[in-house]
Motif scaffolding. Structure first.
Motif, PDB file in Angstrom:
ATOM      1  N   LEU A   1       7.581  18.056   1.360  1.00 41.79           N
ATOM      2  CA  LEU A   1       6.538  18.500   2.283  1.00 41.79           C
ATOM      3  C   LEU A   1       6.729  19.962   2.676  1.00 41.79           C
TER       4      LEU A   1
ATOM      5  N   TYR B   1       0.822  -1.201   0.000  1.00 41.90           N
ATOM      6  CA  TYR B   1       0.000   0.000   0.000  1.00 41.90           C
ATOM      7  C   TYR B   1       0.863   1.260   0.000  1.00 41.90           C
ATOM      8  N   ARG B   2       1.893   1.263   0.827  1.00 41.31           N
ATOM      9  CA  ARG B   2       2.752   2.450   0.875  1.00 41.31           C
ATOM     10  C   ARG B   2       3.580   2.593  -0.385  1.00 41.31           C
ATOM     11  N   PHE B   3       3.921   1.490  -0.995  1.00 34.66           N
ATOM     12  CA  PHE B   3       4.741   1.594  -2.201  1.00 34.66           C
ATOM     13  C   PHE B   3       3.879   1.899  -3.430  1.00 34.66           C
TER      14      PHE B   3
ATOM     15  N   GLY C   1      -1.301  12.311   7.508  1.00 38.44           N
ATOM     16  CA  GLY C   1      -0.914  10.994   6.999  1.00 38.44           C
ATOM     17  C   GLY C   1      -1.131  10.893   5.505  1.00 38.44           C
TER      18      GLY C   1
ATOM     19  N   VAL D   1      12.965   3.786   2.559  1.00 37.99           N
ATOM     20  CA  VAL D   1      12.357   4.391   3.756  1.00 37.99           C
ATOM     21  C   VAL D   1      11.160   3.588   4.247  1.00 37.99           C
TER      22      VAL D   1
ATOM     23  N   ASP E   1       4.233   9.770  11.071  1.00 36.37           N
ATOM     24  CA  ASP E   1       2.798  10.048  10.979  1.00 36.37           C
ATOM     25  C   ASP E   1       2.049   8.982  10.189  1.00 36.37           C
ATOM     26  N   LEU E   2       2.815   8.149   9.491  1.00 32.70           N
ATOM     27  CA  LEU E   2       2.154   7.115   8.701  1.00 32.70           C
ATOM     28  C   LEU E   2       1.926   5.882   9.557  1.00 32.70           C
TER      29      LEU E   2
ATOM     30  N   GLY F   1      12.298  14.425   7.732  1.00 29.35           N
ATOM     31  CA  GLY F   1      11.699  13.376   6.898  1.00 29.35           C
ATOM     32  C   GLY F   1      11.335  12.156   7.721  1.00 29.35           C
TER      33      GLY F   1
ATOM     34  N   PRO G   1      11.484   5.180  -6.787  1.00 30.05           N
ATOM     35  CA  PRO G   1      11.187   3.891  -6.159  1.00 30.05           C
ATOM     36  C   PRO G   1      12.318   3.367  -5.283  1.00 30.05           C
TER      37      PRO G   1
ATOM     38  N   ARG H   1      14.544  10.261   3.134  1.00 31.55           N
ATOM     39  CA  ARG H   1      13.969  11.105   4.193  1.00 31.55           C
ATOM     40  C   ARG H   1      14.128  12.580   3.853  1.00 31.55           C
TER      41      ARG H   1
ATOM     42  N   VAL I   1       1.530  12.925   3.683  1.00 32.60           N
ATOM     43  CA  VAL I   1       2.832  12.250   3.673  1.00 32.60           C
ATOM     44  C   VAL I   1       2.794  11.061   2.706  1.00 32.60           C
ATOM     45  N   HIS I   2       1.675  10.340   2.727  1.00 33.25           N
ATOM     46  CA  HIS I   2       1.506   9.192   1.829  1.00 33.25           C
ATOM     47  C   HIS I   2       1.633   9.632   0.370  1.00 33.25           C
TER      48      HIS I   2
ATOM     49  N   GLU J   1      11.305   2.602  -1.415  1.00 39.28           N
ATOM     50  CA  GLU J   1      11.328   1.276  -0.789  1.00 39.28           C
ATOM     51  C   GLU J   1      12.255   1.260   0.433  1.00 39.28           C
TER      52      GLU J   1
ATOM     53  N   LEU K   1      11.824  13.628   1.036  1.00 41.03           N
ATOM     54  CA  LEU K   1      10.449  13.694   1.538  1.00 41.03           C
ATOM     55  C   LEU K   1      10.214  14.998   2.300  1.00 41.03           C
ATOM     56  N   ALA K   2      11.173  15.358   3.153  1.00 43.68           N
ATOM     57  CA  ALA K   2      11.053  16.601   3.925  1.00 43.68           C
ATOM     58  C   ALA K   2      11.007  17.802   2.992  1.00 43.68           C
ATOM     59  N   ARG K   3      11.841  17.777   1.960  1.00 43.04           N
ATOM     60  CA  ARG K   3      11.857  18.891   0.998  1.00 43.04           C
ATOM     61  C   ARG K   3      10.510  19.010   0.296  1.00 43.04           C
TER      62      ARG K   3
ATOM     63  N   LEU L   1       5.220  10.522  -0.410  1.00 48.23           N
ATOM     64  CA  LEU L   1       6.026   9.299  -0.525  1.00 48.23           C
ATOM     65  C   LEU L   1       6.010   8.773  -1.963  1.00 48.23           C
TER      66      LEU L   1
END
Ligand SMILES: [Zn+2]
Lengths: 199, 259
Positions: free
Chosen positions: A191, A38-40, A134, A152, B60-61, B54, A146, A184, A137-138, A150, A187-189, A141
């Motif tokens: 968001l 699901y996350r991938f 959530g 993280v 949060d997930l 990050g 890929p 990570r 973030v999802h 995978e 992802l932070a960048r 992600l």
């Protein structure tokens, strides 16, 4: 992470045709596999199909599992990861991202990401808020490459150690760590950029 | 990244320690040097903040719940046993059954593998084609498909209609193999006209065709990456050891929730 003896016994029973043992394996691992998928893959539908494919693959190749070569969960995750690579190649990246946008805003009022975040200041309900974070973030992600995604997922969502991840991804531990860090940071960048647009 | 030395630590060394620092396993002098580098290096300082942020976002997930039907669907697509249906059948009171019903049940059991095969998309396609050609053949011979529906299903009547039709088809087509094909299709047609078992709770096969699944077994140490071009020709029948195939996988169809 798992009792090697217990799992090895379970697998042996399963190979011998014990349906209850197979059901136990399915019960034990379906949640983890579903969550990785699901996350991938991003969407619940894809995750459901992929999880079933993983178990079909497992069922067929169970005899080839060798407990002396590593934990069962690593073996299962490797199957999952290989199917995800195939899935990724079949459905191109842009298609995944598109479906993700749709899934992330599966609330009745489908909104772009930035508007969802703006909304967060309005409802005081902490649970709604954390769910929305959530979803954001999802969705972010899904925008990671890929390889980073995978890494993280396995580390930060599934709590695998670096050695296990290295086994699953078939890359050195140093590469694993570097991918996790880059994932990570990226992802932070993503968001931060989304938040800055709002403010 | 500019690789310069700041507080006795080089940036590439910092990179290697980043995960350990966030995992909290860095101690003593190494931790001090690391922290000093974070404070003073213009590249690594912001990088550390991003990596940490990050990681916090990912917290949060939370885990998601798989669909309730997932386990059942997995079991159905591997062992071929739908446990939910099985339980219902076991708990249901068993009515007295006569020999006719028993024979019908036996027949439906015997037809089960064939029916399952026929329902698969690729067979459905060829079956559709066969049905089409059959109806063309019948209409050429003056039998309308509508009439076919009115045909009496008494065994004797079926035999009568069937042999009549067959006789005409034989006259029309002299190709013996084709006749054999039509015969078997007619038989299937009759079977499908009278379904012997209600299949209400059964999930239909999902649209996906996994034929081009090239997934290898994990122990085959073959590197997989996402950018690899699809130049492989190996199909679903990728060789697996004979012992591997011993487990009775009923179907590779995946099931979707239907509630
Ligand atoms: Zn530096």
């Amino acid at each position: 992470m798992e009792d090697v003896q217990v799992v090895a016994m379970l697998v042996r029973r399963c190979v011998a045709g014990d349906a209850a043992a197979w059901e136990e394996i399915v019960q034990t691992y379906n949640r983890r596999i579903y969550n990785i998928c699901y996350r991938f893959a991003g969407s619940a539908n894809d995750a459901e199909d992929l999880t079933q494919e993983v178990f079909i693959k497992m069922y067929r190749t169970l005899t080839s599992y060798d407990s002396s070569k590593g934990a069962f969960v690593t073996w299962v995750t490797t199957i999952t990861r290989n199917l995800l690579v195939d899935h990724f190649r079949k459905t191109k990246q842009d298609r995944i991202t598109d479906s993700l946008d749709a899934t992330a805003s599966s609330r009745e009022d489908a909104q772009p990401l930035s508007e969802q975040i703006q909304d967060q200041s309005a409802p005081p309900d902490a649970r709604v808020r954390s769910r929305e974070v959530g979803e954001t973030v999802h969705a972010a992600l899904a925008r990671l490459s890929p390889e980073l995604r995978e890494a993280v997922i396995l580390r930060d969502l599934q709590d695998f150690d670096y050695r296990e991840i290295a086994t699953v991804l078939k890359v050195p531990e140093g590469t694993v760590k570097s991918r996790i860090n880059r994932g990570r940071a990226e992802l932070a960048r993503l968001l931060q950029r989304t938040y800055r647009q709002v403010m | 990244m500019p690789d310069h030395t700041s507080n006795g630590m080089q940036c590439h060394e910092f990179d290697g320690l980043l995960s350990d620092a966030l995992d909290g396993v860095l101690t003593g002098l190494q931790l001090d040097r690391f922290q000093a580098h974070v404070r003073t290096c213009s590249a690594c300082g912001p990088l550390f903040a991003e990596v940490e942020a990050g990681r916090n976002w990912l917290k949060d997930l939370t885990e998601v719940e798989p669909p309730v039907s997932l386990v059942n669907n997995i079991l159905a697509s591997t062992t071929g046993v739908d446990t939910q249906r099985l339980r219902v059948n076991v708990s249901a009171p068993q009515p007295r059954i006569g020999w006719v019903e028993r024979a019908q049940a036996w027949a439906s059991g015997a037809m089960q593998p064939i029916w399952r095969t026929v329902r698969q998309p690729r067979f459905a396609m060829s079956f559709g084609m066969a049905f089409f050609s059959l109806s063309v053949a019948l209409s050429v011979l003056g039998v309308k498909p509508a009439d076919l529906r009115q045909v009496s299903l008494r065994p004797a009547a079926i035999r009568h209609t069937y042999y009549n039709t067959q006789a005409r088809v034989v006259r029309y087509y002299e190709n013996i193999r084709f006749v054999y094909e039509v015969e078997s299709r007619v038989r299937e047609l009759k079977r499908n006209v009278t379904p012997t078992e209600p299949r209400s709770g059964e999930a239909a096969p999902v649209k996906k065709d996994h034929k081009d699944d090239t997934t290898q077994q994990p122990e085959q140490k073959q590197e997989r990456n996402y950018s690899q071009t699809d130049s492989r020709i190996i199909l679903a029948s990728a060789p697996m050891g004979p012992s591997v195939n011993d487990l009775p996988v009923v179907s590779v169809t995946t099931y979707r929730r239907f509630v």
